[in-house]
Design a protein around this motif. Structure first.
Motif, PDB file in Angstrom:
ATOM      1  N   TRP A  78      -7.684   0.174  -1.928  1.00  0.00           N
ATOM      2  CA  TRP A  78      -6.486  -0.692  -2.384  1.00  0.00           C
ATOM      3  C   TRP A  78      -6.929  -1.999  -2.177  1.00  0.00           C
ATOM      4  CZ3 TRP A  78      -3.337  -3.327   0.854  1.00  0.00           C
ATOM      5  CH2 TRP A  78      -2.295  -3.754   0.259  1.00  0.00           C
ATOM      6  N   LEU A  79      -7.224  -2.227  -0.865  1.00  0.00           N
ATOM      7  CA  LEU A  79      -7.513  -3.696  -0.430  1.00  0.00           C
ATOM      8  C   LEU A  79      -8.773  -4.305  -1.506  1.00  0.00           C
ATOM      9  CD1 LEU A  79      -6.973  -5.989   1.504  1.00  0.00           C
ATOM     10  CD2 LEU A  79      -8.687  -5.011   2.824  1.00  0.00           C
TER      11      LEU A  79
ATOM     12  N   PHE B  55       0.669  -1.157   0.003  1.00  0.00           N
ATOM     13  CA  PHE B  55       0.117   0.028  -0.061  1.00  0.00           C
ATOM     14  C   PHE B  55       0.954   1.151   0.052  1.00  0.00           C
ATOM     15  CE2 PHE B  55      -2.621   3.073   2.824  1.00  0.00           C
ATOM     16  CZ  PHE B  55      -3.497   3.513   1.494  1.00  0.00           C
ATOM     17  N   ARG B  56       0.692   2.038  -1.007  1.00  0.00           N
ATOM     18  CA  ARG B  56       1.633   3.018  -1.124  1.00  0.00           C
ATOM     19  C   ARG B  56       0.858   4.411  -0.753  1.00  0.00           C
ATOM     20  NH1 ARG B  56       2.889   0.196  -5.664  1.00  0.00           N
ATOM     21  NH2 ARG B  56       4.855  -0.876  -5.534  1.00  0.00           N
TER      22      ARG B  56
END
Lengths: 199, 191
Positions: free
Chosen positions: B64-65, B55-56
């Motif tokens: 994101w997940l 995760f950035r």
């Protein structure tokens, strides 16, 4: 997000499904631990198999490289051995009209020193493409170089029909008087004498 | 490459908080197959644990997940499909496997309306089903849904609108009792 109208009903259906799903959701800890367990076992097995396959591949490639190198070396040695046989070269005749051509063509045989003594030389390695274009001229030069050797063979050469030239009467032709023969021998061949004797 | 244990601990707390929603989304991505959804979730956690999925901070953690879950589910589905083509034994296994949501006992427990609704939802194209699920089930905005689906917001809106229309039509056809109301068209401000 504002939901109005029949979207509310859709939302109600979705939230009902969500409630049912929540009841069936597996515990986070169990899923997490199973994921961690998976992270160890398969990877180790994969690494081991990968290492084995890689080692086998490297071994095969290595043996192939050694084999090809050794066979190539033997071939090169054989080729060099064949090429290293001395080539008999004689100087081309001064008035040879083909000499002008030879200057432009690749020199297959090395130049012969002025003494006329042929020296053994190695054939120059030329690219395959150029060789094809200059092949005819090179053959010509090579034939010039072989002149001396051919001279010796031509002297002793006999045609296949040479046997037909011999006949039992060969002695008669060979018994003709020679120019430097003595007088008595010459008289024996004169027809007048023989006629006189007959008379 | 494994990530820092401290980061893993922080992540773990966040993942635990989102676990229920993640499972719901995995279910949707796996055509309501609970076993497959659980496997997908395991793979996702494994990816995070091993640092393959990082995760950035370019979007929210949930977005994101969910994107990782969606991608993993698609990969797993392809893999499963290939395996089933290769080995007939595996195909039998897949066929024999009983999903909790497909079992008869649970089907009886669920309401009739819900059963019809799930049936209608399954008839929808994947993108439309995803858009509806993300908006109605996960309470995401269309922009967030577009991020998860990996499409533009305009495309996500189109999938959402078309999905809703088709779902209404299906439900009307099934005569769930909502038939009188589904025909009325309203354009909600989704974003």
């Amino acid at each position: 997000m504002e939901i109005i109208g029949d979207d509310k009903k859709l939302r109600a259906l979705f939230s009902e499904a969500k409630t049912a799903d929540a009841a069936a959701t597996p515990g986070f800890t169990s899923v997490w631990h199973r994921a961690q367990a998976r992270s160890v076992k398969p990877r180790r097995a994969f690494n081991l198999s990968f290492a084995l396959v890689a080692a086998l591949l490297v071994l095969m490639l290595g043996s192939l490289a050694v084999w090809s190198y050794s066979t190539g070396r033997v071939r090169r040695y054989e080729a060099a051995k064949n090429k290293s046989t001395p080539a008999v070269v004689t100087p081309a005749p001064a008035n040879n009209p083909e000499k002008a051509k030879t200057d432009d063509e690749p020199k297959v045989a090395a130049a012969v020193p002025e003494t006329g003594i042929a020296t053994p030389v190695h054939r120059a390695v030329r690219p395959r493409v150029k060789r094809s274009t200059a092949q005819s001229a090179a053959e010509m030069i090579a034939s010039n170089g072989k002149t001396k050797a051919e001279k010796t063979t031509i002297d002793s050469w006999q045609s296949p029909t040479a046997a037909l030239l011999t006949s039992p009467a060969d002695g008669l032709f060979k018994s003709l008087p020679q120019l430097n023969a003595n007088e008595s021998d010459m008289k024996s061949f004169l027809p007048g004498r023989s006629n006189d004797k007959e008379k | 490459v494994k990530i820092d244990p401290m980061e893993i601990a922080d992540f773990k707390a966040e993942l635990e908080r989102l676990h229920s929603a993640s499972f719901g989304w995995a279910l949707s991505c796996c055509r309501r197959d609970a076993t497959e959804a659980e496997e997908v979730l395991q793979t996702v956690y494994l990816k995070i644990f091993e640092g393959k999925a990082q995760f950035r901070g370019e979007s929210s953690l949930k977005t994101w997940l969910f994107a990782v879950i969606r991608k993993t589910a698609a990969t797993e589905y392809r893999r499963r499909l290939l395996r089933s083509f290769r080995l007939t034994a595996d195909t039998d296994e897949v066929d024999d496997r009983v999903s909790p949501f497909e079992s008869q006992s649970e089907s009886f427990e669920r309401s009739e309306a819900q059963t019809h609704f799930q049936g209608a939802l399954k008839e929808l194209p994947r993108r439309q089903r995803e858009a509806l699920h993300l908006v109605f089930y996960e309470d995401l905005s269309l922009r967030e849904a577009a991020d998860v689906m990996g499409v533009s917001i305009g495309s996500a809106r189109q999938h959402y609108e078309r999905g809703k229309k088709k779902l209404r039509e299906s439900l009307t056809r099934l005569e769930m009792g909502y038939g009188n109301n589904w025909g009325r068209q309203e354009t909600p401000s989704a974003v």
